[in-house]
Design a protein around this motif. Sequence first.
Motif, mmCIF file in Angstrom:
data_model
loop_
_atom_site.group_PDB
_atom_site.id
_atom_site.type_symbol
_atom_site.label_atom_id
_atom_site.label_comp_id
_atom_site.label_asym_id
_atom_site.label_seq_id
_atom_site.Cartn_x
_atom_site.Cartn_y
_atom_site.Cartn_z
ATOM 1 N N PHE A 220 8.112 19.365 -4.905
ATOM 2 C CA PHE A 220 6.688 19.139 -4.664
ATOM 3 C C PHE A 220 6.335 19.580 -3.249
ATOM 4 O O PHE A 220 7.190 19.583 -2.352
ATOM 5 C CB PHE A 220 6.320 17.657 -4.846
ATOM 6 N N ALA A 221 5.085 19.946 -3.049
ATOM 7 C CA ALA A 221 4.582 20.360 -1.740
ATOM 8 C C ALA A 221 3.469 19.405 -1.318
ATOM 9 O O ALA A 221 2.601 19.062 -2.134
ATOM 10 C CB ALA A 221 4.047 21.787 -1.802
ATOM 11 N N ARG A 222 3.497 18.977 -0.057
ATOM 12 C CA ARG A 222 2.461 18.057 0.435
ATOM 13 C C ARG A 222 1.346 18.858 1.095
ATOM 14 O O ARG A 222 1.578 19.651 2.013
ATOM 15 C CB ARG A 222 3.041 17.065 1.451
ATOM 16 N N LEU A 259 5.115 29.444 -2.060
ATOM 17 C CA LEU A 259 6.390 28.817 -1.719
ATOM 18 C C LEU A 259 7.499 29.826 -1.466
ATOM 19 O O LEU A 259 8.591 29.448 -1.049
ATOM 20 C CB LEU A 259 6.817 27.846 -2.832
ATOM 21 N N GLY A 260 7.258 31.100 -1.750
ATOM 22 C CA GLY A 260 8.246 32.127 -1.464
ATOM 23 C C GLY A 260 9.459 32.104 -2.380
ATOM 24 O O GLY A 260 10.545 32.539 -1.975
ATOM 25 N N ILE A 261 9.295 31.601 -3.615
ATOM 26 C CA ILE A 261 10.413 31.570 -4.556
ATOM 27 C C ILE A 261 9.984 32.174 -5.890
ATOM 28 O O ILE A 261 8.793 32.286 -6.190
ATOM 29 C CB ILE A 261 10.932 30.131 -4.794
ATOM 30 N N ASP A 262 10.981 32.567 -6.689
ATOM 31 C CA ASP A 262 10.737 33.090 -8.025
ATOM 32 C C ASP A 262 11.073 32.029 -9.056
ATOM 33 O O ASP A 262 12.088 31.320 -8.923
ATOM 34 C CB ASP A 262 11.574 34.347 -8.289
ATOM 35 N N VAL A 263 10.228 31.929 -10.069
ATOM 36 C CA VAL A 263 10.444 30.920 -11.099
ATOM 37 C C VAL A 263 10.361 31.545 -12.478
ATOM 38 O O VAL A 263 9.742 32.593 -12.678
ATOM 39 C CB VAL A 263 9.408 29.769 -11.002
ATOM 40 N N GLU A 264 11.009 30.874 -13.415
ATOM 41 C CA GLU A 264 10.812 31.157 -14.836
ATOM 42 C C GLU A 264 9.852 30.109 -15.367
ATOM 43 O O GLU A 264 10.047 28.903 -15.146
ATOM 44 C CB GLU A 264 12.136 31.081 -15.595
ATOM 45 N N VAL A 265 8.814 30.537 -16.050
ATOM 46 C CA VAL A 265 7.821 29.617 -16.602
ATOM 47 C C VAL A 265 8.270 29.216 -18.009
ATOM 48 O O VAL A 265 8.476 30.072 -18.872
ATOM 49 C CB VAL A 265 6.422 30.267 -16.649
ATOM 50 N N ARG A 296 16.533 31.002 -2.863
ATOM 51 C CA ARG A 296 15.791 30.813 -1.621
ATOM 52 C C ARG A 296 15.284 29.378 -1.497
ATOM 53 O O ARG A 296 14.980 28.721 -2.487
ATOM 54 C CB ARG A 296 14.615 31.792 -1.564
ATOM 55 N N GLU A 297 15.186 28.938 -0.251
ATOM 56 C CA GLU A 297 14.645 27.612 0.013
ATOM 57 C C GLU A 297 13.121 27.723 0.069
ATOM 58 O O GLU A 297 12.576 28.531 0.813
ATOM 59 C CB GLU A 297 15.173 27.075 1.347
ATOM 60 N N PRO A 298 12.397 26.932 -0.728
ATOM 61 C CA PRO A 298 10.932 27.035 -0.705
ATOM 62 C C PRO A 298 10.362 26.655 0.648
ATOM 63 O O PRO A 298 10.855 25.750 1.315
ATOM 64 C CB PRO A 298 10.498 26.051 -1.802
ATOM 65 N N HIS A 303 1.326 24.051 3.660
ATOM 66 C CA HIS A 303 1.642 22.661 3.326
ATOM 67 C C HIS A 303 2.379 22.026 4.503
ATOM 68 O O HIS A 303 3.035 22.716 5.282
ATOM 69 C CB HIS A 303 2.510 22.590 2.066
ATOM 70 N N SER A 304 2.277 20.707 4.612
ATOM 71 C CA SER A 304 2.929 20.022 5.728
ATOM 72 C C SER A 304 4.418 19.810 5.482
ATOM 73 O O SER A 304 5.189 19.697 6.432
ATOM 74 C CB SER A 304 2.248 18.680 5.996
ATOM 75 N N GLU A 305 4.843 19.756 4.206
ATOM 76 C CA GLU A 305 6.269 19.635 3.906
ATOM 77 C C GLU A 305 6.525 19.985 2.445
ATOM 78 O O GLU A 305 5.641 19.922 1.601
ATOM 79 C CB GLU A 305 6.790 18.223 4.201
ATOM 80 N N ILE A 306 7.785 20.372 2.179
ATOM 81 C CA ILE A 306 8.272 20.592 0.820
ATOM 82 C C ILE A 306 9.358 19.561 0.568
ATOM 83 O O ILE A 306 10.268 19.400 1.400
ATOM 84 C CB ILE A 306 8.863 22.003 0.635
ATOM 85 N N ILE A 307 9.292 18.841 -0.551
ATOM 86 C CA ILE A 307 10.306 17.819 -0.836
ATOM 87 C C ILE A 307 10.954 18.084 -2.186
ATOM 88 O O ILE A 307 10.347 18.647 -3.090
ATOM 89 C CB ILE A 307 9.707 16.394 -0.811
#
Length: 346
Positions: A220-222, A259-265, A296-298, A303-307
């Motif tokens: 999640f991203a804040r 987020l700078g990442i690749d995802v599969e939907v 890669r690390e998102p 956003h203020s943080e990624i958790i």
Amino acid sequence: MAEDMTVLAIFVDVRGFTKWSEANEVFINLDSFVEGFFNVLRRRFRFPEFQLKPLGDGALLVRQIPDDLSSKDVTRLLGRALNVIGQVEKDFARHCTEFSGRVGHAADLSLGWGIVRGKVIKVGEDWAGHNLNKCSRLCNEARPFGIVVDRDDFPELPPEGKSLIKQVRRLRGVGDVPVWVSAEIASQFIPRERLREEPEVHVAGTCVNEGSNGELNLIFARRSSERRLFPGKLEGCGGQLRHSESFTDGVRRHFRLELGIDVEVLQDFHTLYEIREPNEPLIPGLRFLCKQIDSREPASANHSEIIRVSEKQFRDMSASDFVGDLKHEVISLLDRYKATDHNLRR
């Protein structure tokens, strides 16, 4: 004495100029670079058809036009302006190459453009008015570089502008402005508060992966506390769907940009959601489960943080920590997913 007139107004600004100009080799030769840039503009936007007002590392170009142009003439006017801009871009690239070779410092610079048509007031040798303010703001939207055209002023595109993309930009002090933008501008991540597609439809994804112990974890991203909508709340990743873009392509694009990442939907696992705001139209959306497919690390500057949280931690969190009804929507998707024999492992 003040005089009102109808004009074609173009703002242009050198992108990356401020930081670049701090280098010693550049600073001592800055006058020659800027004057060379203005000479390019003067050569292509010829006087007296156009009048040029230098503005630091940018310029305002103004051409008086008839009040009663036909729609075809308006479109041709934009086509001629875009053609000249194309010539300026090539001349400017040559100017940067020549300057770089002469002073021994790279000049990897680009230009941003804003274009409007409308009434202005001329006082002496200067101009003023709402249209010039809007033109300047459109130029500021032309990032990292490229062209932004007021679509109300130029509703039809000429052949020279067929690659421009339709958007609605929300400008501070101006409001929502329908625009045409070049592809490099359209590809940038813009918060929803400043961008409106037509019609506005959203897509979103929540990234869930299976850990080595078999437990699911979620990303999640804040949202920044400065955001007007849902400040400080946790969200997945998503935003507006582009014209003619598929739902899954939209989700993948937002994860890459934000987020700078690749995802599969995971297309089978989706749910409808709605964005409701006071005095705003209802906006429909489609939320998907996704899995990250790279290492890669998102990260996100917006956003203020990624958790990362385990499924148990997520279920124990308060629903009020999340945007809208996100928690309940994701729980529903997780329960449906776990009831199948799908495997999140790569």
